[in-house]
Design a protein around this motif. Structure first.
Motif, PDB file in Angstrom:
ATOM      1  N   ASN A  14      11.961 -24.337   8.369  1.00  0.00           N
ATOM      2  CA  ASN A  14      13.197 -24.743   7.708  1.00  0.00           C
ATOM      3  C   ASN A  14      12.999 -26.001   6.862  1.00  0.00           C
ATOM      4  N   THR A  15      11.791 -26.259   6.414  1.00  0.00           N
ATOM      5  CA  THR A  15      11.505 -27.417   5.578  1.00  0.00           C
ATOM      6  C   THR A  15      10.890 -26.953   4.265  1.00  0.00           C
ATOM      7  N   ASN A  16      10.762 -27.875   3.314  1.00  0.00           N
ATOM      8  CA  ASN A  16      10.179 -27.501   2.024  1.00  0.00           C
ATOM      9  C   ASN A  16       8.761 -28.037   1.882  1.00  0.00           C
ATOM     10  N   LYS A  17       8.062 -27.608   0.810  1.00  0.00           N
ATOM     11  CA  LYS A  17       6.652 -27.965   0.603  1.00  0.00           C
ATOM     12  C   LYS A  17       6.441 -29.470   0.452  1.00  0.00           C
ATOM     13  N   GLU A  18       7.438 -30.182  -0.060  1.00  0.00           N
ATOM     14  CA  GLU A  18       7.301 -31.632  -0.259  1.00  0.00           C
ATOM     15  C   GLU A  18       7.287 -32.379   1.083  1.00  0.00           C
ATOM     16  N   GLN A  19       8.012 -31.859   2.042  1.00  0.00           N
ATOM     17  CA  GLN A  19       8.077 -32.504   3.350  1.00  0.00           C
ATOM     18  C   GLN A  19       6.922 -32.098   4.268  1.00  0.00           C
ATOM     19  N   LEU A  20       6.459 -30.860   4.121  1.00  0.00           N
ATOM     20  CA  LEU A  20       5.450 -30.339   5.028  1.00  0.00           C
ATOM     21  C   LEU A  20       4.597 -29.317   4.278  1.00  0.00           C
ATOM     22  N   SER A  21       3.314 -29.635   4.122  1.00  0.00           N
ATOM     23  CA  SER A  21       2.420 -28.704   3.431  1.00  0.00           C
ATOM     24  C   SER A  21       2.126 -27.500   4.321  1.00  0.00           C
ATOM     25  N   LEU A  22       1.568 -26.446   3.724  1.00  0.00           N
ATOM     26  CA  LEU A  22       1.211 -25.264   4.495  1.00  0.00           C
ATOM     27  C   LEU A  22       0.209 -25.617   5.588  1.00  0.00           C
ATOM     28  N   THR A  23      -0.788 -26.430   5.241  1.00  0.00           N
ATOM     29  CA  THR A  23      -1.800 -26.839   6.225  1.00  0.00           C
ATOM     30  C   THR A  23      -1.151 -27.604   7.376  1.00  0.00           C
ATOM     31  N   GLU A  24      -0.236 -28.518   7.062  1.00  0.00           N
ATOM     32  CA  GLU A  24       0.458 -29.292   8.102  1.00  0.00           C
ATOM     33  C   GLU A  24       1.331 -28.384   8.971  1.00  0.00           C
ATOM     34  N   ALA A  25       1.982 -27.396   8.344  1.00  0.00           N
ATOM     35  CA  ALA A  25       2.840 -26.479   9.095  1.00  0.00           C
ATOM     36  C   ALA A  25       2.013 -25.639  10.069  1.00  0.00           C
ATOM     37  N   VAL A  26       0.871 -25.120   9.604  1.00  0.00           N
ATOM     38  CA  VAL A  26       0.008 -24.318  10.480  1.00  0.00           C
ATOM     39  C   VAL A  26      -0.522 -25.175  11.617  1.00  0.00           C
ATOM     40  N   SER A  27      -0.936 -26.401  11.286  1.00  0.00           N
ATOM     41  CA  SER A  27      -1.449 -27.311  12.316  1.00  0.00           C
ATOM     42  C   SER A  27      -0.363 -27.611  13.353  1.00  0.00           C
ATOM     43  N   TYR A  29       2.177 -25.768  14.158  1.00  0.00           N
ATOM     44  CA  TYR A  29       2.389 -24.558  14.956  1.00  0.00           C
ATOM     45  C   TYR A  29       1.306 -24.401  16.017  1.00  0.00           C
ATOM     46  N   GLN A  30       0.058 -24.655  15.624  1.00  0.00           N
ATOM     47  CA  GLN A  30      -1.055 -24.485  16.554  1.00  0.00           C
ATOM     48  C   GLN A  30      -1.030 -25.524  17.669  1.00  0.00           C
ATOM     49  N   GLU A  31      -0.412 -26.669  17.436  1.00  0.00           N
ATOM     50  CA  GLU A  31      -0.314 -27.716  18.455  1.00  0.00           C
ATOM     51  C   GLU A  31       0.905 -27.528  19.360  1.00  0.00           C
ATOM     52  N   GLN A  32       1.690 -26.499  19.113  1.00  0.00           N
ATOM     53  CA  GLN A  32       2.928 -26.275  19.857  1.00  0.00           C
ATOM     54  C   GLN A  32       2.701 -26.051  21.346  1.00  0.00           C
ATOM     55  N   TRP A  33       1.543 -25.589  21.755  1.00  0.00           N
ATOM     56  CA  TRP A  33       1.280 -25.323  23.169  1.00  0.00           C
ATOM     57  C   TRP A  33       1.341 -26.599  24.000  1.00  0.00           C
ATOM     58  N   GLN A  34       1.058 -27.761  23.386  1.00  0.00           N
ATOM     59  CA  GLN A  34       1.029 -28.999  24.168  1.00  0.00           C
ATOM     60  C   GLN A  34       2.405 -29.372  24.723  1.00  0.00           C
ATOM     61  N   PRO A  35       3.447 -29.442  23.877  1.00  0.00           N
ATOM     62  CA  PRO A  35       4.758 -29.733  24.493  1.00  0.00           C
ATOM     63  C   PRO A  35       5.223 -28.614  25.418  1.00  0.00           C
ATOM     64  N   GLU A  36       4.880 -27.374  25.094  1.00  0.00           N
ATOM     65  CA  GLU A  36       5.264 -26.263  25.965  1.00  0.00           C
ATOM     66  C   GLU A  36       4.634 -26.407  27.348  1.00  0.00           C
TER      67      GLU A  36
END
Length: 157
Positions: A14-27, A29-36
């Motif tokens: 729900n963010t745009n490219k200026e706030q979060l790049s594709l690389t940052e978004a994928v990263s 997402y991949q780090e999501q397991w830690q808070p879970e």
């Protein structure tokens, strides 16, 4: 959210490219397991917060605050030990019940605390000299008696 097939991964945010790049978004997402994993510890692990029997909202908030601090301590323990093991290219053995030779370079805080559960750090204060020692505890009453004996012997010095 991520959906994948054999060749493609689709990420929706729900963010745009200026706030979060594709690389940052994928990263992210991949780090999501830690808070879970942390939330899992609250639900079923050593920091189990459920069920809560308090009715007072302030007590519930206080408990959750303390559990959050404990979760941070667990996470910090794991980070520091794992980093040190990685830097020294070593691993820890003796953390698995029934398999003392099995080793790991990614121990959990629960495994480390369990390994130290029978150790006691005693701090015997003295006006001129204080003494600290680590002892293995066979049972609680035996430990208390030994501590009293050591304290008396140390005070005579």
């Amino acid at each position: 959210m991520c959906r994948t097939d054999a060749r493609t991964a689709i990420y929706v945010t729900n963010t745009n490219k200026e706030q979060l790049s594709l690389t940052e978004a994928v990263s992210a997402y991949q780090e999501q397991w830690q808070p879970e994993r942390g939330f899992h510890r609250f639900k079923k692990g050593r920091l189990s917060a459920l069920p809560i029997y308090f009715r007072d909202e302030d007590k519930i908030k206080g408990l959750m605050f303390l559990l959050t601090i404990a979760l941070r301590v667990f996470t910090l323990m794991e980070f520091v030990v794992r980093r040190q093991l990685r830097q020294s290219q070593s691993s820890l053995a003796g953390l698995y019940d029934g398999n003392p030779k099995r080793s790991t370079d990614r121990p959990t805080a629960e495994q480390m605390l369990k390994a130290f559960r029978n150790l006691t750090l005693s701090d015997i204060p003295h006006p001129k000299l204080s003494q600290r020692e680590i002892t293995e505890r066979k049972n609680q009453s035996e430990h208390k008696n030994k501590h009293k004996e050591r304290k008396k012997a140390f005070e005579k010095q």
